[in-house]
Design a protein around this motif. Structure first.
Motif: not given
Length: 673
Positions: A268-270, A274-276, A333, A336, A382, A385-386, A421
């Protein structure tokens, strides 16, 4: 077109990123060789990676080799080599078709090399070994092959030899199938796993190159042998042969297009807004933009998400659009709700498994500016998430946030990431050891509905018993509990059992336990006359969620638990003249060394050391050994704590304190009828 998802794995500084760069250059994808120390490689794109000269995040790049029917897409997955970022490696093991395991010709088999090899054996990923850095002083060849077989316990098949090893003129010579010495050596090595090959050789005394090659390919795919190539990613020596082996020996994936879409989210990245962004390995079918896909989580949650954009890795670039075909890797993309390990599609299982131990250290994270306390939690979420294994933990009672770590370098990287970041300057407490608990015996407990001591409209009975090491937590149902109770109530109990086991009797995660639901009971939907459904007369999921922690803790008390601490296996190399100086230092850090082995002027010592002492020993070693000591210390096992078990501060409602727990659980709910 067939696809080969090829991982590059190694101990730190063995040359993974340089190899990725060289392969892209050899394939004609890039016209300039980037260097790690110059910070201009294709895969180390983070500012922190360029500053530190190490890989922190898994990166994907791609090229095409061959043409016509022999054409194949090669997705190169460059992984971190530093043990603090082993979780990044774990998340890609299940998406790989093959692996290149890079070993330095100078340093040889190192701690992380052994850890990775054990995981590769468990997963069953075909492995090619590249002995890199043959141009460096001290490079070894035949001696290193023996070391690889002995220490990694793998059967190697060398496909080349080295001339002028240890100099910039070092070059590799590929063995020819017509060489009788190579022919007989290959027959001897391959016949260990191919009885028919030995019979054919005895009959004919000579086997064709095609027959030997077919056996080599077959045994490589079945992980019976590891082909070995010598080379140098810096000078390019051996790279043409390596490319040929990638094209001819390693197995590529045939696309399965006539199937429902399936795949797995492994990263997972942003984005800049800021979108996943979800990195997905596709196993079958076809995913296009605006498609609705099903995400199935490891906790069995199911969501429907719409793909808004796709890019597919191709020739070191990412063309806009898609679709994402079977076997390929792409960035999606619009997902979410996606998490690492989520399966796309509900067909064949493609979830990620765990192959390495969880982090063994934790630290409290505090913002320098108290106004950043809220943003800090958002930022850490966040980052989780990664990397879900950092396991953000919030202690509301003391206003603290903590994260789990593999080591001090990871702590420094998290701090730098928060600052660069998210603009949050944070401090970290001294790292402490994360212990675990496991049951000692068998324990049972039950709470019956409508008993005076039970304010919940639910009956829950549980049995806890120990399981074999490494089994985690297993939840079962006794045959007698199957009945008319709604499935949602069973689900509420199971989910709450897993949640409660994160903090056992001493506050540590429970491991190696089987928990069986032995009793159930509920109040069916009822109401007062001429009125709607009444919660005061009917069971709800909340009744089972509130009652289950009390039963879990009562069963654990009945079984009793023991606390275990993580232990690392260290391997220390130092000058023999300094041996006497190291013993008191090892003793001060609680290390238990085995008898040393002396090789000329160098001593090699192995032994056990508590996880919490590793960093301290690492800090003392340079001055103690005049910079000549080399320490490897991967996690090895858990062992019971001697003496009084350490306690971990709880962050839940503390079901061990029944009166306080019930006060919190029933506050504002009113009386039951």
């Amino acid at each position: 077109m067939r696809t080969l998802n090829l991982g590059i794995l190694a101990h730190v500084d063995a040359g993974k990123t340089s190899l990725t760069e060289r392969l892209l250059y050899t394939a004609g994808v890039i016209d300039h060789l980037g260097r790690v120390d110059s910070g201009d490689t294709q895969t180390d794109t983070l500012a922190l990676e360029r500053q530190r000269g190490i890989t922190i995040k898994t990166a994907v790049t791609s090229f095409v080799t061959g043409s016509g029917d022999r054409a194949r897409v090669i997705n190169l997955i460059d992984t971190p080599g530093h043990p603090d970022f082993i979780a990044e490696v774990e998340r890609v093991l299940d998406i790989l078709d093959c692996v290149i395991l890079v070993i330095s010709a100078v340093e040889g088999v190192q701690a992380q090399t052994r850890v990775l090899t054990r995981a590769l054996r468990r997963v069953g990923v075909p492995t090619l070994i590249l002995v890199n850095k043959i141009d460096r002083a001290g490079a070894r060849t035949d001696e290193l092959l023996a070391e690889i077989e002995a220490r990694l316990r793998v059967a190697v098949v060398p496909l080349s030899r080295v001339e002028e090893a240890g100099s910039r003129r070092a070059r590799t010579i590929a063995y020819a199938s017509t060489d009788p010495i190579f022919h007989d050596s290959l027959v001897e090595r391959l016949s260990r796993g191919d009885d028919q090959l030995l019979d054919d050789f005895v009959a004919d005394r000579h086997l064709s190159a095609g027959r030997l090659g077919a056996s080599l390919v077959s045994q490589t795919i079945r992980c019976q042998v590891c082909p070995v190539i010598f080379g140098s990613a810096i000078t390019g020596a051996g790279m043409d042969q390596l490319m040929a082996v990638i094209a001819d020996i390693l197995p590529a994936t045939e696309p399965v297009t006539d199937a429902d879409p399936s795949g797995v989210v492994f990263k997972i990245d942003r984005g800049t807004r800021g979108e996943k962004i979800a990195y997905v390995r596709s196993f079958g079918g076809r995913i296009a933009e605006r498609d609705m896909v099903t995400l199935l989580g490891s906790d069995d949650r199911t969501t429907q998400q719409k793909v808004s954009r796709i890019t597919v890795f191709d020739r070191a670039g990412e063309p806009t659009g898609g679709p994402l075909e079977a076997g390929r890797i792409g960035k999606l993309w619009g997902l979410a709700e996606a998490r690492i390990g989520d399966q796309i599609g509900t067909g064949a299982r493609h979830r990620l498994d765990h192959y390495f131990t969880a982090p063994t250290l934790e630290t409290v994270v505090s913002p320098v500016d108290d106004a950043d306390r809220g943003p800090l939690r958002v930022a850490l979420d966040q980052l989780a998430e990664q990397d879900p294994l950092i396991n953000v933990r919030q202690d509301d009672a003391h206003g603290e946030l903590s994260v789990c770590l593999y080591g001090e370098v990871q702590k420094e990287v998290i701090g730098a990431t928060l600052l660069t970041d998210f603009g949050i300057d944070a401090t970290f407490s001294e790292s402490s050891t994360i212990c675990v608990e496991r049951p000692v015996g068998v324990g049972t407990a039950v709470e019956f509905m409508r008993d005076a001591a039970n304010p919940f409209l639910a009956t829950v009975g549980l049995r806890v018993e120990p399981e074999a090491g490494g089994s985690g937590i297993t939840f079962d149902l006794e045959k007698s509990v199957h009945g008319t109770m709604p499935v949602a109530f069973f689900t509420a109990v199971e989910e709450t059992v897993y949640e409660t086991c994160r903090q056992a009797l001493h506050g540590w995660q429970l491991i190696d336990a089987r928990i069986t639901l032995t009793h159930t009971g509920y109040a069916p939907r009822q109401s007062h006359a001429h009125q709607g459904f009444s919660k005061s007369m009917s069971s709800t999921g909340a009744d089972f969620r509130d009652l289950t922690p009390l039963v879990v803790m009562a069963a654990l008390r009945s079984a009793a638990t023991e606390v275990l601490e993580p232990v690392h296996r260290f391997r220390l190399e130092l000058p023999a003249a300094l041996l006497d100086r190291i013993y008191p230092v090892l003793a001060a850090h609680g290390a238990i060394p085995q008898p040393p082995v002396t090789d000329g002027t160098v001593v090699v010592m192995e032994g056990d050391i508590p996880a919490g002492e590793v960093h301290g020993l690492e800090q003392e070693l340079p001055s103690l050994t005049r910079g000549e000591g080399v320490l490897d210390s991967p996690f090895d096992r858990y062992r019971p704590v001697v003496g009084r078990p350490p306690e971990r501060r709880r962050t839940d409602r503390n079901p061990l304190d029944r009166s306080e727990y019930l006060l919190r659980a029933t506050r504002g709910k009113g009386a039951r009828i």
